[in-house]
Scaffold this motif. Structure first.
Motif, PDB file in Angstrom:
ATOM      1  N   UNK A  73      33.418  43.684  29.557  1.00 18.38           N
ATOM      2  CA  UNK A  73      34.568  43.678  30.563  1.00 18.38           C
ATOM      3  C   UNK A  73      34.553  42.670  32.327  1.00 18.38           C
ATOM      4  N   UNK A  74      33.156  42.864  32.192  1.00 13.74           N
ATOM      5  CA  UNK A  74      32.892  41.814  33.728  1.00 13.74           C
ATOM      6  C   UNK A  74      32.627  40.790  33.413  1.00 13.74           C
ATOM      7  N   UNK A  75      31.421  40.540  33.179  1.00 14.64           N
ATOM      8  CA  UNK A  75      30.859  39.196  32.670  1.00 14.64           C
ATOM      9  C   UNK A  75      30.337  38.565  31.524  1.00 14.64           C
ATOM     10  N   UNK A  76      31.298  39.145  30.485  1.00 10.88           N
ATOM     11  CA  UNK A  76      30.496  38.284  29.016  1.00 10.88           C
ATOM     12  C   UNK A  76      31.302  37.479  28.680  1.00 10.88           C
ATOM     13  N   UNK A  77      31.205  36.223  28.908  1.00 15.74           N
ATOM     14  CA  UNK A  77      31.605  34.798  28.943  1.00 15.74           C
ATOM     15  C   UNK A  77      31.923  34.476  27.128  1.00 15.74           C
ATOM     16  N   UNK A  78      31.436  35.603  26.486  1.00 18.36           N
ATOM     17  CA  UNK A  78      32.243  35.621  24.856  1.00 18.36           C
ATOM     18  C   UNK A  78      33.751  36.125  25.346  1.00 18.36           C
ATOM     19  N   UNK A 113      36.347  33.142  43.118  1.00 20.96           N
ATOM     20  CA  UNK A 113      35.713  32.384  41.309  1.00 20.96           C
ATOM     21  C   UNK A 113      34.302  33.233  42.123  1.00 20.96           C
ATOM     22  N   UNK A 114      34.063  32.375  43.157  1.00 20.44           N
ATOM     23  CA  UNK A 114      32.179  32.054  43.278  1.00 20.44           C
ATOM     24  C   UNK A 114      31.233  33.211  44.223  1.00 20.44           C
ATOM     25  N   UNK A 115      32.443  34.620  44.196  1.00 24.11           N
ATOM     26  CA  UNK A 115      31.743  35.554  44.436  1.00 24.11           C
ATOM     27  C   UNK A 115      31.529  35.963  42.823  1.00 24.11           C
ATOM     28  N   UNK A 116      32.285  36.054  42.420  1.00 23.76           N
ATOM     29  CA  UNK A 116      31.828  36.806  41.038  1.00 23.76           C
ATOM     30  C   UNK A 116      31.985  35.749  40.035  1.00 23.76           C
ATOM     31  N   UNK A 117      31.185  34.789  39.927  1.00 26.23           N
ATOM     32  CA  UNK A 117      29.803  33.963  39.659  1.00 26.23           C
ATOM     33  C   UNK A 117      28.751  34.542  40.153  1.00 26.23           C
ATOM     34  N   UNK A 118      28.524  34.659  41.684  1.00 24.59           N
ATOM     35  CA  UNK A 118      27.235  34.563  41.406  1.00 24.59           C
ATOM     36  C   UNK A 118      26.729  35.594  41.451  1.00 24.59           C
TER      37      UNK A 118
END
Length: 322
Positions: A73-78, A113-118
């Motif tokens: 639910x947080x980080x899965x790219x799929x 977005x950059x915060x979540x990506x990092x």
């Protein structure tokens, strides 16, 4: 206004609202799981049911463990509905309409977005080593997600004209919010606690409280009602006219936004998106909580989701289809 711009604004706001709601669901469930310890072994699976992504989850993960559900639910790219993917899509929509939003809005969203990506990068590296997500400041991360979403809304309110762009923003935000309110109510009532003997127990009370917190409704609910009661909670989240996360409030905001976008004066033909929203709002005005429970809350919430999908399809047909 170009339909391309309207659609991008609409979806940008839907994705941001979705990310905020997911952060609420996960954080409240995390806090509840700490209170319950091992008492409810399937505490996390209902979250995936709530989002409607159970089929994809089961294809990608072998068990509904806290680690797997949080990752999904947080980080899965799929997962197209993960917080990371929602922010990626919101940012991409914003990028394509930079000239139609303020610089401040873009900066808030881009930094978000950059915060979540990092954070995702750190999470993936640590998870590969330790297989543990719950010790990585999960609550702090999810709190930052919520605050960033709210900062974006506040920035939008203060830095762009309240014209068509603004009203399409509201359409996306409140359509998504109404949908998520129905889903979190349905999770508690139909999925999370199917055992009749648990009704009225400490576990039952904790779960209803967690539902209110998931909708940031706890304080406002307490101002209106004296005790935690499932019927009162359902009434508050469905029919309350002033709470900004109730279904009634969301539909009312959508109707007002559609009226301003359409600019149709009294006596002239209305479009189907307006008609669908007005018809459903009038239906809500005629409802009371007793009639809703007589029909069955789960069935009623299913009907709301069907109506919201219908309204959403009419918005797409009227404004986004060339």
């Amino acid at each position: 206004m170009l339909s391309r711009v309207a659609e991008s604004v609409f979806w940008m706001n839907r994705y941001i609202e979705r990310a905020e709601n997911y952060s609420r669901f996960i954080d409240v469930n995390h806090q509840l799981s700490l209170d319950l310890n091992e008492e409810v072994p399937n505490q996390w699976l209902p979250l995936v049911h709530t989002t409607g992504d159970i089929e994809l989850f089961e294809k990608r993960y072998s068990s509904p463990s806290p680690v797997n559900v949080i990752r999904f639910m947080t980080f899965d790219e799929e997962n197209p509905n993960s917080i990371f993917q929602c922010l990626s899509r919101a940012r991409e929509n914003a990028r394509t309409i930079r000239e139609n939003i303020s610089t401040s809005m873009w900066e808030v969203l881009n930094e978000f977005y950059l915060f979540v990506k990092d954070y995702r990068k750190v999470y993936m590296e640590s998870s590969a080593l330790h297989g543990d997500t719950l010790s990585m400041g999960l609550s702090d991360f999810l709190s930052t997600v919520r605050k960033s979403c709210q900062s974006f809304y506040g920035c939008s309110d203060a830095t762009i004209s309240h014209d068509e762009v603004w009203n399409f923003s509201l359409l996306g935000r409140f359509l998504e919010r109404a949908d998520k309110t129905t889903r979190i109510l349905d999770m508690k009532y139909f999925i999370l606690l199917p055992s009749v003997q648990d009704v009225g127990s400490t576990l039952d009370l904790l779960q209803w409280l967690s539902l209110l917190k998931s909708a940031s409704a706890h304080e406002m609910y307490n101002q209106k009602y004296k005790r935690v009661d499932p019927t009162d909670i359902a009434e508050f989240l469905i029919l309350n006219e002033t709470f900004p996360r109730s279904i009634f409030f969301c539909i009312q905001e959508m109707q007002e936004a559609l009226e301003k976008i359409s600019g149709i004066k009294e006596g002239l033909p209305r479009n189907l998106a307006q008609d669908a929203t007005t018809v459903y709002l009038n239906r809500l005005r005629s409802e009371n909580i007793k009639s809703i429970f007589d029909k069955g809350l789960h069935e009623y919430l299913d009907d709301i989701q069907i109506e919201l999908n219908h309204i959403g399809s009419k918005i797409v047909e009227r404004f986004f289809t060339n």
